[in-house]
Design an enzyme around this catalytic site. Structure first.
Site, PDB file in Angstrom:
ATOM      1  N   ARG A   1      -4.417  -9.146  -8.934  1.00 23.49           N
ATOM      2  CA  ARG A   1      -5.271 -10.004  -9.768  1.00 23.49           C
ATOM      3  C   ARG A   1      -5.392  -9.422 -11.162  1.00 23.49           C
ATOM      4  O   ARG A   1      -5.421  -8.201 -11.310  1.00 23.49           O
ATOM      5  CB  ARG A   1      -6.688 -10.063  -9.191  1.00 23.49           C
ATOM      6  CG  ARG A   1      -6.790 -11.020  -8.117  1.00 23.49           C
ATOM      7  CD  ARG A   1      -8.055 -10.943  -7.330  1.00 23.49           C
ATOM      8  NE  ARG A   1      -7.757 -11.693  -6.156  1.00 23.49           N
ATOM      9  CZ  ARG A   1      -7.840 -13.027  -6.097  1.00 23.49           C
ATOM     10  NH1 ARG A   1      -8.313 -13.722  -7.105  1.00 23.49           N
ATOM     11  NH2 ARG A   1      -7.470 -13.654  -5.008  1.00 23.49           N
TER      12      ARG A   1
ATOM     13  N   GLY B   1       0.770  -1.245   0.000  1.00 23.57           N
ATOM     14  CA  GLY B   1       0.000   0.000   0.000  1.00 23.57           C
ATOM     15  C   GLY B   1       0.795   1.287   0.000  1.00 23.57           C
ATOM     16  O   GLY B   1       0.257   2.339   0.351  1.00 23.57           O
ATOM     17  N   SER B   2       2.054   1.239  -0.446  1.00 21.30           N
ATOM     18  CA  SER B   2       2.817   2.494  -0.414  1.00 21.30           C
ATOM     19  C   SER B   2       2.272   3.504  -1.427  1.00 21.30           C
ATOM     20  O   SER B   2       2.317   4.708  -1.189  1.00 21.30           O
ATOM     21  CB  SER B   2       4.312   2.242  -0.633  1.00 21.30           C
ATOM     22  OG  SER B   2       4.574   1.889  -1.958  1.00 21.30           O
ATOM     23  N   ASN B   3       1.743   3.024  -2.538  1.00 22.91           N
ATOM     24  CA  ASN B   3       1.155   3.969  -3.498  1.00 22.91           C
ATOM     25  C   ASN B   3      -0.133   4.584  -2.964  1.00 22.91           C
ATOM     26  O   ASN B   3      -0.403   5.766  -3.184  1.00 22.91           O
ATOM     27  CB  ASN B   3       0.922   3.301  -4.851  1.00 22.91           C
ATOM     28  CG  ASN B   3       2.179   3.306  -5.703  1.00 22.91           C
ATOM     29  OD1 ASN B   3       2.582   4.349  -6.219  1.00 22.91           O
ATOM     30  ND2 ASN B   3       2.827   2.153  -5.809  1.00 22.91           N
TER      31      ASN B   3
ATOM     32  N   ASN C   1      -3.630   1.888 -13.799  1.00 27.52           N
ATOM     33  CA  ASN C   1      -2.702   1.078 -12.992  1.00 27.52           C
ATOM     34  C   ASN C   1      -1.335   1.738 -13.011  1.00 27.52           C
ATOM     35  O   ASN C   1      -1.020   2.501 -13.916  1.00 27.52           O
ATOM     36  CB  ASN C   1      -2.609  -0.330 -13.612  1.00 27.52           C
ATOM     37  CG  ASN C   1      -1.672  -1.243 -12.844  1.00 27.52           C
ATOM     38  OD1 ASN C   1      -1.679  -1.256 -11.611  1.00 27.52           O
ATOM     39  ND2 ASN C   1      -0.847  -2.006 -13.545  1.00 27.52           N
TER      40      ASN C   1
ATOM     41  N   HIS D   1       2.749   0.667 -12.962  1.00 25.49           N
ATOM     42  CA  HIS D   1       3.618  -0.495 -13.201  1.00 25.49           C
ATOM     43  C   HIS D   1       5.084  -0.065 -13.093  1.00 25.49           C
ATOM     44  O   HIS D   1       5.459   0.971 -13.647  1.00 25.49           O
ATOM     45  CB  HIS D   1       3.322  -1.072 -14.589  1.00 25.49           C
ATOM     46  CG  HIS D   1       4.146  -2.281 -14.895  1.00 25.49           C
ATOM     47  ND1 HIS D   1       3.882  -3.522 -14.344  1.00 25.49           N
ATOM     48  CD2 HIS D   1       5.262  -2.439 -15.655  1.00 25.49           C
ATOM     49  CE1 HIS D   1       4.791  -4.380 -14.772  1.00 25.49           C
ATOM     50  NE2 HIS D   1       5.638  -3.747 -15.561  1.00 25.49           N
TER      51      HIS D   1
END
Ligand code: GRF
Length: 193
Positions: A94, A15-17, A110, A112
């Site tokens: 997922r 959960g750092s983002n 997202n 990446h």
């Protein structure tokens, strides 16, 4: 400023983002707190950041909602019930089902840890090191049905340094993730992308 959108952050782990989004809200780089944090993993550390920041959390249990389609349908139900129309994946482990992509067209993004289209999928930092590239980085992109294949929104470059390990490179890439993801979320919520 208000947005006509509401967003959920999907998390599975550290959960750092997500935490970087809360930091960005505090220092004014991001105008909107997430409306919901949704997880497939009830012990994700990310949920602690959500709770500390007073954001509702929701666990969609993959053991109950078996398979990609059932998971997506359960998630869609939770989001629609709250009027949420935008999804930010942040370490969500997922593959997203077509049903979810179709339910939120152009509204799922997202982050990446590589310069896509290079090094999609798992262990992107290791892939970059093993390929011997001079630079890697991170990418915010729209989510489609493929793995890390959607249109690129924003990227940050990170030079690979002599002696870099997966840990040292990942750490420098993560700093850039934390900078560009809130910026991309702001743009998406303001209909600038
Ligand atoms: C990040 O490296 C992100 O790029 C990737 O998964 C990792 C999640 O980290 N998709 P965190 O859970 O946000 O700390």
């Amino acid at each position: 400023m208000k947005s006509k959108h509401k967003y959920a952050v999907f998390v599975s782990g550290r959960g750092s983002n997500l935490n970087a989004m809360f930091d960005a809200v505090r220092d004014g780089r991001l105008s909107y707190k997430p409306d919901l944090v949704l997880t497939d993993n009830p012990s994700a550390t990310a949920l602690e950041y959500a709770r500390e920041n007073g954001v509702e959390t929701c666990w969609v249990d993959p053991a109950v909602n078996k398979g990609r389609r059932a998971f997506a349908e359960a998630a869609i139900k939770e989001l629609k019930a709250r009027g949420i129309d935008t999804i930010c994946l942040a370490g969500f482990m997922r593959i997203v089902d077509k049903a979810l992509v179709d339910a939120f067209p152009g509204r799922i993004i997202n982050i990446h840890p590589a310069l896509l289209p290079a090094f999609p999928g798992l262990d992107a930092q290791r892939q970059a090191l093993e390929a011997g590239v001079a630079e890697s980085g991170c990418t915010v992109h729209f989510v489609d049905e493929g793995v890390d294949t959607g249109a690129v929104i924003m990227q940050a470059r990170v030079p690979v340094e002599k002696g870099d390990t997966v840990e040292t490179l990942s750490k420098r890439i993560l700093e850039q993730e934390h900078r560009i993801y809130p910026e991309a979320v702001q743009a998406l919520m303001d209909d600038r992308i």
